[in-house]
Design a protein around this motif. Structure first.
Motif, PDB file in Angstrom:
ATOM      1  N   THR A  69      59.737  87.278  54.188  1.00 36.37           N
ATOM      2  CA  THR A  69      60.356  86.509  54.958  1.00 36.37           C
ATOM      3  C   THR A  69      62.036  86.258  54.834  1.00 36.37           C
ATOM      4  O   THR A  69      62.794  86.532  55.529  1.00 36.37           O
ATOM      5  CB  THR A  69      60.111  85.125  55.298  1.00 36.37           C
ATOM      6  N   TYR A  70      62.342  86.365  53.654  1.00 33.60           N
ATOM      7  CA  TYR A  70      63.772  86.379  53.071  1.00 33.60           C
ATOM      8  C   TYR A  70      64.669  87.854  53.605  1.00 33.60           C
ATOM      9  O   TYR A  70      65.701  87.596  54.129  1.00 33.60           O
ATOM     10  CB  TYR A  70      63.815  86.343  51.540  1.00 33.60           C
ATOM     11  N   GLN A  71      63.766  88.762  53.500  1.00 29.80           N
ATOM     12  CA  GLN A  71      64.321  90.185  53.553  1.00 29.80           C
ATOM     13  C   GLN A  71      64.499  90.270  55.385  1.00 29.80           C
ATOM     14  O   GLN A  71      65.527  90.810  55.849  1.00 29.80           O
ATOM     15  CB  GLN A  71      63.375  91.209  53.337  1.00 29.80           C
ATOM     16  N   GLY A  72      63.681  89.547  56.154  1.00 30.18           N
ATOM     17  CA  GLY A  72      63.669  89.565  57.662  1.00 30.18           C
ATOM     18  C   GLY A  72      64.962  88.968  57.894  1.00 30.18           C
ATOM     19  O   GLY A  72      65.790  89.052  58.794  1.00 30.18           O
ATOM     20  N   VAL A  73      65.078  87.717  57.343  1.00 32.36           N
ATOM     21  CA  VAL A  73      66.119  86.683  57.676  1.00 32.36           C
ATOM     22  C   VAL A  73      67.482  87.643  57.377  1.00 32.36           C
ATOM     23  O   VAL A  73      68.352  87.526  58.106  1.00 32.36           O
ATOM     24  CB  VAL A  73      66.226  85.376  57.131  1.00 32.36           C
ATOM     25  N   LEU A  74      67.514  88.029  56.261  1.00 31.68           N
ATOM     26  CA  LEU A  74      68.692  88.696  55.749  1.00 31.68           C
ATOM     27  C   LEU A  74      69.166  89.997  56.651  1.00 31.68           C
ATOM     28  O   LEU A  74      70.220  90.192  56.954  1.00 31.68           O
ATOM     29  CB  LEU A  74      68.545  89.505  54.192  1.00 31.68           C
ATOM     30  N   LYS A  75      68.225  90.648  57.019  1.00 32.85           N
ATOM     31  CA  LYS A  75      68.320  91.713  57.969  1.00 32.85           C
ATOM     32  C   LYS A  75      68.799  91.235  59.261  1.00 32.85           C
ATOM     33  O   LYS A  75      69.731  91.792  59.851  1.00 32.85           O
ATOM     34  CB  LYS A  75      67.070  92.493  58.424  1.00 32.85           C
ATOM     35  N   ALA A  76      68.463  89.960  60.059  1.00 41.30           N
ATOM     36  CA  ALA A  76      69.005  89.539  61.162  1.00 41.30           C
ATOM     37  C   ALA A  76      70.440  89.196  60.954  1.00 41.30           C
ATOM     38  O   ALA A  76      71.025  89.397  61.788  1.00 41.30           O
ATOM     39  CB  ALA A  76      67.940  88.422  61.554  1.00 41.30           C
ATOM     40  N   TRP A  77      70.733  88.597  59.699  1.00 42.49           N
ATOM     41  CA  TRP A  77      71.806  88.139  59.709  1.00 42.49           C
ATOM     42  C   TRP A  77      72.939  89.436  59.534  1.00 42.49           C
ATOM     43  O   TRP A  77      73.929  89.195  59.980  1.00 42.49           O
ATOM     44  CB  TRP A  77      72.074  87.399  58.026  1.00 42.49           C
ATOM     45  N   GLN A  78      72.591  90.221  58.761  1.00 47.91           N
ATOM     46  CA  GLN A  78      73.432  91.756  58.889  1.00 47.91           C
ATOM     47  C   GLN A  78      73.660  92.188  60.274  1.00 47.91           C
ATOM     48  O   GLN A  78      74.664  92.449  60.600  1.00 47.91           O
ATOM     49  CB  GLN A  78      72.572  92.601  57.841  1.00 47.91           C
ATOM     50  N   GLU A  79      72.621  92.345  61.238  1.00 49.24           N
ATOM     51  CA  GLU A  79      72.618  92.611  62.510  1.00 49.24           C
ATOM     52  C   GLU A  79      73.668  91.991  63.197  1.00 49.24           C
ATOM     53  O   GLU A  79      74.549  92.438  63.892  1.00 49.24           O
ATOM     54  CB  GLU A  79      71.474  92.862  63.088  1.00 49.24           C
ATOM     55  N   LYS A  80      73.690  90.664  62.940  1.00 52.80           N
ATOM     56  CA  LYS A  80      74.320  89.505  63.856  1.00 52.80           C
ATOM     57  C   LYS A  80      75.858  89.875  63.283  1.00 52.80           C
ATOM     58  O   LYS A  80      76.910  89.926  64.153  1.00 52.80           O
ATOM     59  CB  LYS A  80      74.160  88.346  63.725  1.00 52.80           C
ATOM     60  N   GLU A  81      76.044  90.147  62.293  1.00 52.33           N
ATOM     61  CA  GLU A  81      77.247  90.448  61.253  1.00 52.33           C
ATOM     62  C   GLU A  81      77.917  91.639  61.998  1.00 52.33           C
ATOM     63  O   GLU A  81      79.305  91.676  62.360  1.00 52.33           O
ATOM     64  CB  GLU A  81      77.367  90.219  59.627  1.00 52.33           C
TER      65      GLU A  81
END
Length: 99
Positions: A71-83
């Motif tokens: 779950t943490y990796q999924g959230v981290l990936k979404a944040w990186q895409e938004k960035e």
């Protein structure tokens, strides 16, 4: 029986019509009464939401918290895409709509 109910309704109606006048004539005592009612209600709310909460013991969970790496990796990936999208929007040139 019907007349008795009608008579009670009429008395209640007359009382409610005279109530604002009576309260206005005794404005100081009306203010004191409302103040006391407000203090009592405020005290009850304070007691329920502050004092009772302090007296309760916290519930301790029997199982320890587990960190969910997926779950943490999924959230981290979404944040990186938004960035990335945010950075790309900063570099894009937009035409002036007021020309």
């Amino acid at each position: 029986m019907f007349k008795l109910k009608r008579l009670k309704f009429k008395k209640i109606k007359d009382f409610l019509k005279e109530l604002p006048k009576a309260l206005g004539e005794r404005a100081f005592f009306t203010f004191l009464g409302f103040l006391i009612i407000a203090l009592i209600i405020g005290g009850l709310i304070f007691y329920n939401f502050y004092i009772l909460i302090e007296k309760k013991e916290p519930q301790i969970s029997e199982r320890p918290l587990q960190f969910k790496e997926k779950t943490y990796q999924g959230v981290l990936k979404a944040w990186q895409e938004k960035e990335k999208r945010f950075e790309a929007a900063d570099a894009k040139e937009y035409p002036d709509p007021f020309r």
